[in-house]
Scaffold this active site. Structure first.
Site, PDB file in Angstrom:
ATOM      1  CD  GLU A 468      -1.820  -7.475  -4.966  1.00 47.11           C
ATOM      2  OE1 GLU A 468      -2.760  -7.356  -4.156  1.00 47.11           O
ATOM      3  OE2 GLU A 468      -1.659  -6.683  -5.915  1.00 47.11           O
ATOM      4  CG  HIS A 474      -5.302  -3.110   5.660  1.00 48.93           C
ATOM      5  ND1 HIS A 474      -5.687  -2.168   4.735  1.00 48.93           N
ATOM      6  CD2 HIS A 474      -5.706  -2.614   6.850  1.00 48.93           C
ATOM      7  CE1 HIS A 474      -6.275  -1.148   5.350  1.00 48.93           C
ATOM      8  NE2 HIS A 474      -6.305  -1.396   6.643  1.00 48.93           N
TER       9      HIS A 474
END
Length: 676
Positions: A468, A474
């Protein structure tokens, strides 16, 4: 006017959770929809001829307030919901679906977009602008802009129904999860369970004024129970309860919802000129077609099945030899796998957990991000949280510039759905010369601290946290102009690359030594344990791969064909699982009725993307291994060509720019131990 419709006078423009009341949401949504419609009207009524700036760009930056309110509301509906929020969600979803249709079915707006699209050669557009134009044009053409009026009305009706059905599906699963409780009053029945699990169960029972040990379907309670409890009958009881969610022919049953969702998606795809829902979805994926996905899954199945069957035989013989079990059932799987793993590698999770105190693992993830991508994390307490458990961080680069605000929410509770996910409260984009930084969040369900122990993670939970956190990076490192192309707004079969590649660091000595320290003694994890972790990494990999493939095939069976003949969810599923099944079928259980990824989340026709991205991540990590796992040059290439670029270019173009070549599945098969 609701607090949600005004500018937030908060540090870093964060959400003012403590000041938001549940009753603020509905009026705030209505006001924001009205404002967003006015912004659309302004674009449509512009007397100037359509340009990229006054149409495409204006469209992408419209509805900012509505997007912000939506992200706050729907994140709360997943992580901190209640009956009132769920009721509002049922009211709001059709309104949002209607608004979305108002945009995509707006003829005059589409004319302007099409005009820019048809003349794109006349505008000097950057690669990112070309991508945005293409995406905006397709968001109309793929969602009914070219349909006749009666068909547009039909589409609106389908979208409205789908939005409500998906919500209902999720609410049923949350209620099912919260409803089940297994109270054990006889201490002998706890045999095999780790001390920490027993202590947590005792505390949970106490918190509900019950005597004994209470177990639930929340993962930190359920997983240790089916993995360690010697009592086979109780393993069966809790396993059947987990497998029967949404499949009991009661008020929380999801069978009807599943069939309706599948049929409506098919009907929608046909209306838009596609053969199936999968054809519609995959047109905008790296895989492109259902045939490619089926071939990909079948090829993996061919490679993994012999290994899986051989592993299953070993497991059967082991259970027979150990406890004279003649028929291995699903509720035996985790239990005997763990026992066999302990025998083969002298390794079990209880041995590892003391080295994985939650706070240390979080700091380990931060250190890895710092060494690779020059990020610094500072816990701050001057911003609002939606629950006391949530941790908040300010993320900066080495120059001290704000990169992101980061929320981390780690423990299960009543208003929170099971599983783990990354999300955001505010996207990154550049507007009026300002690079607006994102507010990113990860949500997990790990074991809570008890009176005597801190939160100690299983190795699987460690990799989940890194996974996660990879998604979060990202989001955090996003550096694009337009919000709809920023961060994780990429092709769905590319989105798992940043998350899955980061899991690799959990198996590396150089990374583990940074954070895997005994919570009592501070001793760094011994080398022999690291070796065992690496050796056991491919243990039962065939069975695991087969399981993932089975979910991908089930997804495609619902969405890659005409579902109108399907009347029985269970019967359909049995056929879909035929080639991947190892364990005997359990009549009381059904996967589809609780398959939230595809019936509530965004993974319909996309579940294959986990394995697809594993090909990318194994290939990409091989590059790191060749040069050193903290090699700055390779990390910077990954940051600049993958993490920061969002969806601004075709993912394969970005990947090749980072790697220098297209990925090959051999790296994955080698890592999984499936290449002979």
């Amino acid at each position: 006017m609701s607090i949600l419709n005004k500018p937030f006078n908060t540090p870093y423009n964060t959400a003012p959770f403590s000041k938001i009341k549940d009753e603020d949401f509905l009026p705030a949504f209505k006001e924001a929809i009205k404002n967003a419609k006015a912004e659309i009207d302004k674009i449509v009524d512009n007397a100037e001829s359509p340009t990229f700036e006054n149409t495409i760009e204006a469209l992408d930056f419209s509805g900012e307030q509505l997007d912000r309110i939506s992200s706050i509301f729907f994140n709360l509906n997943s992580a901190e919901t209640n009956a009132e929020i769920q009721k509002i969600a049922q009211e709001v979803s059709p309104l949002l679906s209607e608004f979305s249709n108002d945009i995509t079915l707006n003829e005059n707006l589409f004319k302007r977009v099409k005009s820019v699209y048809d003349k794109k050669g006349e505008f000097e557009l950057s690669v990112e602008q070309e991508t945005l134009l293409d995406k905006k044009y397709k968001s109309f053409s793929r969602n009914g802009a070219n349909l006749s009026e009666d068909k547009k009305e039909k589409l609106r009706e389908i979208d409205k129904q789908l939005s409500q059905l998906k919500l209902k599906f999720g609410e049923n699963i949350l209620s099912e999860t919260n409803k089940f409780e297994m109270l054990i009053t006889d201490k002998k029945k706890l045999s095999g369970l780790p001390e920490g699990t027993k202590e947590a169960a005792y505390q949970l029972a106490e918190s509900k004024n019950k005597k004994g040990w209470l177990f639930t379907l929340d993962y930190p309670s359920y997983i240790p129970f089916v993995t360690y409890a010697d009592n086979r009958e109780l393993r069966k009881k809790i396993s059947l309860a987990a497998g029967a969610k949404g499949f009991k022919n009661d008020e929380l049953d999801n069978q009807d919802n599943v069939i309706k969702i599948a049929k409506l998606r098919y009907e929608r795809a046909k209306l838009l000129g596609y053969s199936t829902h999968a054809h519609f979805v995959l047109e905008e994926r790296m895989a492109k077609t259902p045939e490619t996905v089926q071939n990909f899954l079948n090829e993996l199945l061919e490679k993994a099945k012999p290994a899986a069957e051989s592993e299953f035989k070993n497991l059967e013989s082991f259970a027979k030899e150990l406890h004279n079990i003649n028929r291995l059932e699903k509720w035996d799987s985790a239990y005997y796998s763990e026992k066999l793993k302990q025998k083969l590698f002298s390794l079990d999770d209880e041995q590892l957990k003391p080295y994985f105190k939650l706070e240390n693992v979080i700091n380990g993830a931060f250190t890895v991000a710092s060494k690779l991508f020059d990020l610094n994390f500072e816990e701050i307490n001057n911003i609002d949280k939606y629950h006391n458990d949530v941790l908040t961080y300010k993320v900066t680069n080495n120059n001290g510039d704000l990169t992101s605000i980061f929320y981390a929410d780690f423990f299960p509770r009543k208003g929170k759905r099971n599983g783990a996910w990354m999300t955001s409260f505010k996207p990154q984009y550049v507007k009026d010369g300002t690079n607006e930084r994102p507010h990113v969040s990860i949500v997990c369900n790990f074991t809570k601290p008890t009176i005597s122990k801190p939160s100690l993670l299983t190795f699987n939970e460690v990799t989940t946290l890194f996974h996660e956190f990879g998604h979060a990076l990202h989001g955090m490192l996003a550096n694009t102009t337009y919000p709809s192309l920023s961060g994780t707004s990429v092709y769905w079969d590319f989105v798992e690359l940043p998350s899955q590649i980061l899991e690799n660091w959990c198996y590396q000595k150089d990374a583990l030594e940074l954070f895997a320290k005994h919570y009592e003694t501070g001793e760094v994890i011994p080398m022999d344990l690291i070796e065992k972790i690496k050796k056991s990494a491919t243990f039962n990999e065939g069975i695991q791969t087969l399981r993932q493939i089975s979910f991908g095939l089930l997804d495609m069976s619902w969405h890659g064909q005409n579902p109108s003949e399907i009347t029985n969810v269970k019967a359909h599923e049995v056929v879909a699982f035929k080639r991947t099944n190892l364990f005997p079928e359990v009549a009381e259980n059904c996967m589809s009725t609780a398959f939230s990824h595809i019936f509530q989340g965004g993974y319909s026709s996309g579940y294959y993307s986990y394995k697809w991205a594993e090909v990318l991540d194994a290939d990409a990590f091989e590059y790191f291994e060749e040069t050193g796992i903290f090699n700055k040059e390779v990390a910077t290439k990954f940051k600049n060509n993958v993490l920061s670029k969002g969806g601004t270019e075709n993912p394969m173009t970005l990947y090749k720019r980072f790697r220098g070549k297209e990925p090959k599945p051999e790296a994955l098969l080698k890592r999984a131990g499936l290449l002979k």
